[in-house]
Motif scaffolding. Structure first.
Motif: not given
Length: 335
Positions: A161-184
């Motif tokens: 999701v490209y919002g105020p921060s860019t976040m990647l939400v991912l599952t590989v079949g073992h839960g759902t996890h969120a990652f935030t893009l650190d632009r620096e």
């Protein structure tokens, strides 16, 4: 606490036997492409990427410049890595083959390069959705039929999701996890492990302007929500609607809710608005792994056997108990 990058998270998942090295590298390449899309989205008018492209896609929809650019970024990033047998885009009529100059792998990648693109020009959140399937054994030149696997066959799914921060939400079949893009740093950093959707909710997301086109069970369900405390549900509901599936689903993952895009009479020839392979299946996988539920109003979306690459379906997803209530209305009406 030490920060966990996406790369480290995936290596740990590989060591735990959840994914193999090729799938790990494929996900990293998709994430890298999403960083490039994020950069283009963030520049907006300064990058000359706003406005219509003057072309249409296979869905019959007018393309935005960023639709075309995002599609190109994802294809070019993934075609040379050696992990894919082929890929399919919501923007392309047919699957995109891997050029013969590059090695081929065992995976099929499907994606909606820029979901919610009608929001681009007004600076509202948009996103990318992707899904990974295994290429059938012995197939070196996959055609559309090889992509027609049910959602239960997905190996990984995610959205950015490209919002105020860019976040990647991912599952590989073992839960759902969120990652935030650190632009620096230029890296996605794990910011929420094992996301959980509350089973009950007081929020719903639906395009109310289509109410006159809804079938009776859909209208009855929403009327009961709108009746609030004095109605049969005995509580007040709030409506939220962004018109970007990624943004609406991300809100539901964060605090609960139900997202609905039902079948209606606006175009009776179409069984729904959203695409099964590019939107409904990956989002259903993500939501179910976070404790939510997803149906087409009658059955679990991930158990639908696809019949065509650009197949459309109704979608009901989010907080488990509310999805069950909405689905019950439609099942009872069918009976």
């Amino acid at each position: 606490m030490k920060q966990v990058s996406l790369a480290r998270f995936l290596i740990e998942a590989q060591r735990a036997g959840q994914i193999n090295a090729d799938l790990r590298l494929l996900i990293e390449i998709v994430a890298r492409a999403c960083k490039a899309i994020s950069h283009a989205v963030s520049k907006g008018e300064l990058g000359g990427v706003l406005g219509d492209a003057g072309t249409g896609n296979i869905q019959g929809e007018a393309q935005k410049k960023l639709d075309v650019l995002s599609n190109e970024i994802l294809i070019e990033a993934n075609e040379w890595g050696g992990h894919l047998a082929g890929c399919a885009s919501e923007e392309e009529e047919h699957p995109v083959p891997i050029p013969n100059a590059f090695p081929k792998g065992n995976y099929l990648l499907l994606f909606d390069p820029l979901d919610g693109s009608s929001n681009i020009d007004v600076n509202i959140s948009v996103g990318t959705i992707f899904s990974v399937l295994r290429c059938p054994e012995g197939v070196t030149e996959p055609t559309a039929e090889h992509y027609l696997q049910p959602g239960t066959a997905q190996l990984a799914a995610g959205y950015t999701v490209y919002g105020p921060s860019t976040m990647l939400v991912l599952t590989v079949g073992h839960g759902t996890h969120a990652f935030t893009l650190d632009r620096e740093l230029g890296s996605f950093i794990l910011t929420e492990r094992d996301m959980r959707i509350p089973e009950d909710t007081k929020e719903f997301a639906i395009n109310m302007s289509n109410m006159r086109h809804w079938y009776p069970p859909m209208r009855s369900y929403i009327e009961e929500l709108l009746a609030g405390k004095t109605g049969p549900r005995g509580k007040d509901f709030n409506m939220r609607w962004v018109a970007s599936m990624v943004a609406d689903v991300h809100r539901i993952l964060s605090r609960g809710g139900i997202f609905i895009y039902p079948r209606d009479t606006k175009d009776a020839s179409k069984p729904g608005k959203l695409r099964l392979m590019y939107e409904a299946n990956p989002m259903s996988f993500i939501v179910e792994q976070a404790g939510g539920a997803s149906t087409n109003g009658l059955q679990r979306i991930m158990e639908i056997q696809p019949e065509e690459l650009h197949q459309r379906v109704p979608v009901f997803l989010g907080s488990k108990n509310e999805v069950e209530v909405a689905t019950r209305y439609h099942r009872e009406a069918q009976r």
